[in-house]
Structure formats: C-alpha cells, structure tokens
Design a protein around this motif. Structure first.
Motif, mmCIF file in Angstrom:
data_model
loop_
_atom_site.group_PDB
_atom_site.id
_atom_site.type_symbol
_atom_site.label_atom_id
_atom_site.label_comp_id
_atom_site.label_asym_id
_atom_site.label_seq_id
_atom_site.Cartn_x
_atom_site.Cartn_y
_atom_site.Cartn_z
ATOM 1 N N GLY A 89 26.903 2.075 -12.394
ATOM 2 C CA GLY A 89 26.880 3.603 -11.722
ATOM 3 C C GLY A 89 25.515 4.300 -11.658
ATOM 4 O O GLY A 89 25.681 5.317 -11.072
ATOM 5 N N THR A 90 24.677 3.450 -12.065
ATOM 6 C CA THR A 90 23.051 4.120 -11.979
ATOM 7 C C THR A 90 22.800 3.985 -10.490
ATOM 8 O O THR A 90 23.053 2.731 -9.747
ATOM 9 N N PRO A 91 21.727 4.850 -9.979
ATOM 10 C CA PRO A 91 21.214 4.440 -8.618
ATOM 11 C C PRO A 91 20.432 3.221 -8.681
ATOM 12 O O PRO A 91 19.642 3.033 -9.745
ATOM 13 N N ASN A 92 20.417 2.575 -7.654
ATOM 14 C CA ASN A 92 19.510 1.278 -7.438
ATOM 15 C C ASN A 92 18.345 1.677 -6.262
ATOM 16 O O ASN A 92 18.880 1.457 -5.184
ATOM 17 N N PHE A 93 17.354 2.016 -6.646
ATOM 18 C CA PHE A 93 16.299 2.386 -5.721
ATOM 19 C C PHE A 93 15.694 1.087 -5.076
ATOM 20 O O PHE A 93 15.243 0.313 -6.032
ATOM 21 N N PRO A 94 15.067 1.024 -3.658
ATOM 22 C CA PRO A 94 14.495 0.011 -3.415
ATOM 23 C C PRO A 94 12.919 0.053 -3.823
ATOM 24 O O PRO A 94 12.478 1.124 -4.293
ATOM 25 N N LYS A 95 12.243 -0.962 -3.443
ATOM 26 C CA LYS A 95 10.776 -0.891 -3.511
ATOM 27 C C LYS A 95 10.387 0.170 -2.466
ATOM 28 O O LYS A 95 10.902 0.070 -1.135
ATOM 29 N N GLN B 221 14.254 5.961 2.777
ATOM 30 C CA GLN B 221 14.789 4.640 2.564
ATOM 31 C C GLN B 221 16.019 4.777 1.997
ATOM 32 O O GLN B 221 16.546 5.621 1.266
ATOM 33 N N LYS B 222 17.197 3.800 2.299
ATOM 34 C CA LYS B 222 18.374 3.769 1.983
ATOM 35 C C LYS B 222 18.359 3.178 0.281
ATOM 36 O O LYS B 222 17.449 2.302 0.058
ATOM 37 N N PHE B 223 19.376 3.702 -0.264
ATOM 38 C CA PHE B 223 19.411 3.019 -1.581
ATOM 39 C C PHE B 223 20.956 2.950 -1.993
ATOM 40 O O PHE B 223 21.832 3.381 -1.434
ATOM 41 N N ASP B 224 21.208 1.895 -3.074
ATOM 42 C CA ASP B 224 22.541 1.809 -3.329
ATOM 43 C C ASP B 224 22.732 2.093 -4.960
ATOM 44 O O ASP B 224 22.055 3.066 -5.442
ATOM 45 N N TRP B 225 23.793 1.411 -5.619
ATOM 46 C CA TRP B 225 24.192 1.704 -6.857
ATOM 47 C C TRP B 225 24.642 0.732 -7.469
ATOM 48 O O TRP B 225 24.972 -0.662 -7.179
ATOM 49 N N SER C 263 0.787 -1.266 -0.057
ATOM 50 C CA SER C 263 0.161 0.060 0.023
ATOM 51 C C SER C 263 0.916 1.205 0.051
ATOM 52 O O SER C 263 0.720 2.104 0.681
ATOM 53 N N ALA C 264 1.811 1.316 -0.743
ATOM 54 C CA ALA C 264 2.923 2.425 -1.043
ATOM 55 C C ALA C 264 2.572 2.895 -2.362
ATOM 56 O O ALA C 264 2.955 2.497 -3.391
ATOM 57 N N PHE C 265 1.696 4.111 -2.354
ATOM 58 C CA PHE C 265 1.263 4.451 -3.588
ATOM 59 C C PHE C 265 1.932 6.195 -3.903
ATOM 60 O O PHE C 265 2.204 6.709 -3.051
ATOM 61 N N GLY C 266 1.909 6.484 -5.000
ATOM 62 C CA GLY C 266 1.999 8.075 -5.480
ATOM 63 C C GLY C 266 3.280 8.427 -4.920
ATOM 64 O O GLY C 266 3.442 9.406 -4.244
ATOM 65 N N VAL C 267 4.532 7.617 -5.104
ATOM 66 C CA VAL C 267 5.794 7.897 -4.393
ATOM 67 C C VAL C 267 6.526 8.676 -5.417
ATOM 68 O O VAL C 267 6.833 8.429 -6.609
ATOM 69 N N GLY C 268 7.321 9.878 -4.869
ATOM 70 C CA GLY C 268 7.907 10.771 -5.590
ATOM 71 C C GLY C 268 8.461 11.909 -5.114
ATOM 72 O O GLY C 268 8.394 11.934 -3.799
#
Length: 359
Positions: free
Chosen positions: A341-347, A333-337, A293-298
């Motif tokens: 070299g592009t960002p790797n965003f979580p769910k 939230q934490k994210f990685d790479w 139920s995680a909507f409209g994320v931005g």
C-alpha cells in the motif's frame, strides 16, 4: 508525381500535424520550484514559487504548460509582514471555498543584525510565517480572492505549510524550528485547526512529528558535526485510493543541493497529533538519478490522469546542481503503489514518457 499521390501525401501530413501527442519529456516548465498542481473539472491548475505573488495557471493538459493561461490571484501590498519572499503557495478546496496557503516575510529574507544575533546559526528566514488567502466561488479560476490573515505558528519560523485532513479534523503541517531563534534544524510540526485560517492548538500542544535524523536528510550528506542545513520541509498529504492509507511525503536535505530528496511518513495510528502514530521510512523514497543528470528532486504534489486511472507526481529538480536554486525546473512522472500500500515512485528522469491516460 501523380495528382492522387500528391493528395495522399497532403492528407498524411495533415493527419500527422493534428494527431495528439503520445509522449512528453521533462521538464514541463523550464523554470520554477515548489509546484502545486490539482485537477478541477476539465482543467489542471498549477501554482509555484515566484517570490513576488501568487500566480495561478490552468491547462487542459497535465504535461503541456507552454501556452497555459495565467492570472495573478494575490499581489501583496508593499510594507507588510507578508510582502516579500512568497514561497510554496498551495490552493485547497475546503467546504466550498478555495484556500491559498503560502509562506512570506517582510524583509526579503534579510533580518537586521539585532535579530539574527540571537540565532545559533545564520537564520535569514527567521521572520518567515504562514499566511492565508480565501477565494469565494465554485471555480478556482473565477473565484474572488482576498487576504484572510496570518495562520498562527506561535511567532516562530514557519515555511511550506500544507493542510492535512484526517477524519473530520483539519491540521496544519509545516516546517518549523524547535525554538524561535534556532536557525537549524528544520523539522515537521503539526497543529490542529478550527478552520483553514485559525490554529486551535496551544503552543504546548504543537507536536514535532519528524526531525532530520538520517544521513540523507542532512547537507552535506551525512553531516555529523552540527545540524546546519539539515531540513524536513515541503510536506504533502498522499492517500492510497484503494486502501485509504495516509502518507505524508516531505522533502529532506536542502533545496539548492543535489541531495534534495523525498522522505515518507505513514500515519499508522488514529491521531496525527501523536508523534508515535507516525512511522518514518528509513530511506528516501525519491532521490537523485546521476545517470540521467536528475538532481535535487523534491517538493512534490500529487494529482491524477484526466481519466482518473493513473497517479502522477509533479516536482522540481535540477540538471546542473552547481547553479543551486536558479537551476530548478518543474517535472512530472507517473507513479504506482506497492503491494503493502505504500507509494512506488520511479527514478527521476527526462523521458520520453507516455502522456497521462485520457490526455
């Protein structure tokens, strides 16, 4: 119960009560949108859209804001072109000063019919423009802030402006229309600045570097009949700390809708003013997670953990998308790479998550 056992229990309880939190859950703020967070010295600073002014919060924790200090750093006087609907404030340190850039309008987002009749679609935000406040001082909390002026966008719609720095040059990237009375779609424009409050580019030099072209950038998803509600907005600069790759992470679709998400541009050439020097990712890089139920994320901003070892994103989202803008809350939230070299965003989700390193 023996005296020694009772004492041991009291010690254990006291230790538990004073032990630092190791996890947190989202949201980190129960209301708010368009968050802008940065770290300076020992504090995190946060501002976000509240419509009426620019308020600054500070906390020593990236994820704990319930007891944060706050102060108003800009309160517009009534009756000005920038008096109402103050959106998406950001605070950037540039050449020893604190520059607050924000969107505002003069009429609570309600132009008279004589103006709106020129628009092909409904265009309540036709008078939104970008404005700048400057803070004097080394510390954003104690700096003295004063209104600097309007940042020129050629007397056209402009929202969600941000500063983009590349080499020795400063740029303004913001959400724009093709023409003054378009209404839709909302695109990403770039102009060159001579300083944080002065546009150096002529109108003929303004460039559009992204338009809503994919299904996920439109509302409803994949709308084919027209461009109404198709949006690119909320651009944010993100630099890979290891490779130096430059990205522009932006929001797509519409912010009161479940499909709001993050898109990605990468600067693959040397000139941000050249649209061909940007490469657009064909899919959203951060998007709704219905299973949680995680909507409209931005509308994300980016910071680091207190020890600098982790990269974190701060964004808004909603649990019940039927309530639109009023349902938005602020999350982290934490994210990685990735290897390229592009960002790797979580769910997106609610956790619990481990607190940032060093917190």
């Amino acid at each position: 119960m023996t005296k020694n056992l009772a004492f041991a229990i009291l010690v254990a309880v006291g230790t538990c009560q004073h032990s630092p939190q190791t996890t947190f859950t989202n949201p980190i703020l129960d209301t708010g949108a368009d968050p802008w967070m940065f770290r300076h010295d020992d504090y995190y600073y946060l501002t976000y859209t509240n419509n009426v002014n620019v308020k600054l919060f500070r906390s020593k924790s990236l994820t704990q804001w319930s007891d944060a200090e706050s102060k108003t750093i800009f309160q517009p006087v009534p009756g000005m072109n920038y008096s109402t609907d103050i959106w998406a404030p950001e605070i950037h340190q540039i050449e020893g000063r604190w520059w607050v850039i924000f969107t505002a309008d003069p009429r609570n987002d309600s132009p008279p019919p004589e103006v709106e009749m020129w628009c092909e679609y409904s265009c309540p935000a036709v008078h939104h423009r970008m404005y700048v406040v400057v803070g004097m001082g080394n510390d954003p909390w104690t700096a003295q802030y004063q209104f600097q002026g309007q940042l020129e966008t050629y007397d056209q719609f402009a929202i969600d402006g941000t500063y983009f720095r590349h080499g020795d040059h400063l740029y303004h990237i913001y959400s724009c229309w093709y023409r003054k009375y378009d209404g839709w779609p909302a695109n990403l424009c770039i102009t060159k600045l001579s300083n944080p409050y002065t546009t150096a580019s002529r109108f003929s030099e303004r460039q559009i570097i992204s338009v809503p072209e994919y299904a996920w950038e439109k509302t409803p998803f994949g709308r084919a009949s027209n461009d109404r509600l198709s949006s690119n907005e909320g651009p944010q600069q993100l630099t890979n700390p290891t490779t130096g790759q430059e990205f522009l992470i932006y929001s797509a679709a519409r912010s009161d809708n479940r499909n709001y998400c993050l898109g990605q541009l990468e600067l693959v050439g040397e000139d941000p003013m050249n649209p061909s020097d940007w490469r657009k990712h064909p899919y959203p890089v951060f998007y709704q997670n219905p299973s949680e139920s995680a909507f409209g994320v931005g509308h994300a901003s980016f910071t680091t953990s207190p020890d600098g070892s982790e990269d974190w994103m701060v964004y808004h989202g909603m649990k019940d998308p039927t309530n639109g803008w009023s349902a938005r809350t602020i999350r982290a939230q934490k994210f990685d790479w990735n290897d390229d070299g592009t960002p790797n965003f979580p769910k997106p989700g609610y956790g619990p998550y481990q607190v940032p390193n060093g917190q």
